[in-house]
Motif scaffolding. Structure first.
Motif, PDB file in Angstrom:
ATOM      1  N   HIS A   4       0.844  -1.184   0.000  1.00  0.00           N
ATOM      2  CA  HIS A   4       0.000   0.000   0.000  1.00  0.00           C
ATOM      3  C   HIS A   4       0.882   1.237   0.000  1.00  0.00           C
ATOM      4  O   HIS A   4       2.086   1.162   0.117  1.00  0.00           O
ATOM      5  N   LYS A   5       0.249   2.360  -0.172  1.00  0.00           N
ATOM      6  CA  LYS A   5       0.917   3.643   0.036  1.00  0.00           C
ATOM      7  C   LYS A   5      -0.082   4.557   0.721  1.00  0.00           C
ATOM      8  O   LYS A   5      -1.176   4.122   1.070  1.00  0.00           O
ATOM      9  N   HIS A   6       0.293   5.790   0.928  1.00  0.00           N
ATOM     10  CA  HIS A   6      -0.553   6.697   1.697  1.00  0.00           C
ATOM     11  C   HIS A   6      -1.006   7.872   0.849  1.00  0.00           C
ATOM     12  O   HIS A   6      -0.273   8.349  -0.021  1.00  0.00           O
ATOM     13  N   CYS A   7      -2.198   8.332   1.121  1.00  0.00           N
ATOM     14  CA  CYS A   7      -2.783   9.490   0.442  1.00  0.00           C
ATOM     15  C   CYS A   7      -1.839  10.676   0.614  1.00  0.00           C
ATOM     16  O   CYS A   7      -1.394  10.971   1.719  1.00  0.00           O
ATOM     17  N   ILE A   8      -1.539  11.362  -0.490  1.00  0.00           N
ATOM     18  CA  ILE A   8      -0.605  12.490  -0.429  1.00  0.00           C
ATOM     19  C   ILE A   8      -1.220  13.714   0.241  1.00  0.00           C
ATOM     20  O   ILE A   8      -0.511  14.660   0.560  1.00  0.00           O
ATOM     21  N   GLU A  17      -1.854   1.790  -6.564  1.00  0.00           N
ATOM     22  CA  GLU A  17      -2.078   2.480  -7.838  1.00  0.00           C
ATOM     23  C   GLU A  17      -2.765   3.841  -7.676  1.00  0.00           C
ATOM     24  O   GLU A  17      -2.887   4.600  -8.627  1.00  0.00           O
ATOM     25  N   GLU A  18      -3.204   4.163  -6.483  1.00  0.00           N
ATOM     26  CA  GLU A  18      -3.890   5.432  -6.208  1.00  0.00           C
ATOM     27  C   GLU A  18      -2.911   6.467  -5.641  1.00  0.00           C
ATOM     28  O   GLU A  18      -1.871   6.116  -5.115  1.00  0.00           O
ATOM     29  N   SER A  19      -3.261   7.742  -5.771  1.00  0.00           N
ATOM     30  CA  SER A  19      -2.478   8.816  -5.157  1.00  0.00           C
ATOM     31  C   SER A  19      -3.259   9.515  -4.049  1.00  0.00           C
ATOM     32  O   SER A  19      -2.678  10.014  -3.094  1.00  0.00           O
ATOM     33  N   LEU A  20      -4.576   9.581  -4.231  1.00  0.00           N
ATOM     34  CA  LEU A  20      -5.459  10.235  -3.263  1.00  0.00           C
ATOM     35  C   LEU A  20      -6.585   9.296  -2.886  1.00  0.00           C
ATOM     36  O   LEU A  20      -7.001   8.463  -3.691  1.00  0.00           O
ATOM     37  N   CYS A  21      -7.102   9.439  -1.668  1.00  0.00           N
ATOM     38  CA  CYS A  21      -8.088   8.476  -1.172  1.00  0.00           C
ATOM     39  C   CYS A  21      -9.520   8.777  -1.608  1.00  0.00           C
ATOM     40  O   CYS A  21     -10.348   7.880  -1.658  1.00  0.00           O
ATOM     41  N   SER A  22      -9.846  10.040  -1.926  1.00  0.00           N
ATOM     42  CA  SER A  22     -11.227  10.373  -2.282  1.00  0.00           C
ATOM     43  C   SER A  22     -11.260  11.653  -3.116  1.00  0.00           C
ATOM     44  O   SER A  22     -10.253  12.352  -3.274  1.00  0.00           O
ATOM     45  N   GLU A  23     -12.439  11.946  -3.636  1.00  0.00           N
ATOM     46  CA  GLU A  23     -12.628  13.186  -4.397  1.00  0.00           C
ATOM     47  C   GLU A  23     -12.444  14.404  -3.495  1.00  0.00           C
ATOM     48  O   GLU A  23     -11.920  15.427  -3.926  1.00  0.00           O
ATOM     49  N   LYS A  24     -12.877  14.287  -2.242  1.00  0.00           N
ATOM     50  CA  LYS A  24     -12.703  15.390  -1.291  1.00  0.00           C
ATOM     51  C   LYS A  24     -11.225  15.708  -1.113  1.00  0.00           C
ATOM     52  O   LYS A  24     -10.816  16.866  -1.148  1.00  0.00           O
ATOM     53  N   CYS A  25     -10.408  14.661  -0.933  1.00  0.00           N
ATOM     54  CA  CYS A  25      -8.963  14.871  -0.789  1.00  0.00           C
ATOM     55  C   CYS A  25      -8.370  15.451  -2.065  1.00  0.00           C
ATOM     56  O   CYS A  25      -7.468  16.277  -2.018  1.00  0.00           O
TER      57      CYS A  25
END
Length: 60
Positions: A4-8, A17-25
């Motif tokens: 895993h990685k963490h939301c920037i 494969e994601e950079s951000l956890c949600s649309e709000k972020c």
């Protein structure tokens, strides 16, 4: 432990494969980024003005 990685923006655990956890972020990150770019531009312009004033005093 899964890969895993963490939301920037907020630091929550997210898939690799994601950079951000949600649309709000994503929206918050874009706002912060725009604000940071704007402040960097203002700083750069101020530095150019200061250098210009010093150069003017030296050569004239």
């Amino acid at each position: 432990m899964e890969k895993h990685k963490h939301c920037i923006n907020c630091g929550l655990s997210i898939p690799p494969e994601e950079s951000l956890c949600s649309e709000k972020c994503k929206e918050e990150f874009i706002k912060k980024r725009k604000k940071m770019i704007k402040s960097q531009q203002i700083f750069f312009i101020m530095m150019l003005l200061v250098i210009g004033v010093y150069a003017y005093q030296i050569f004239f």
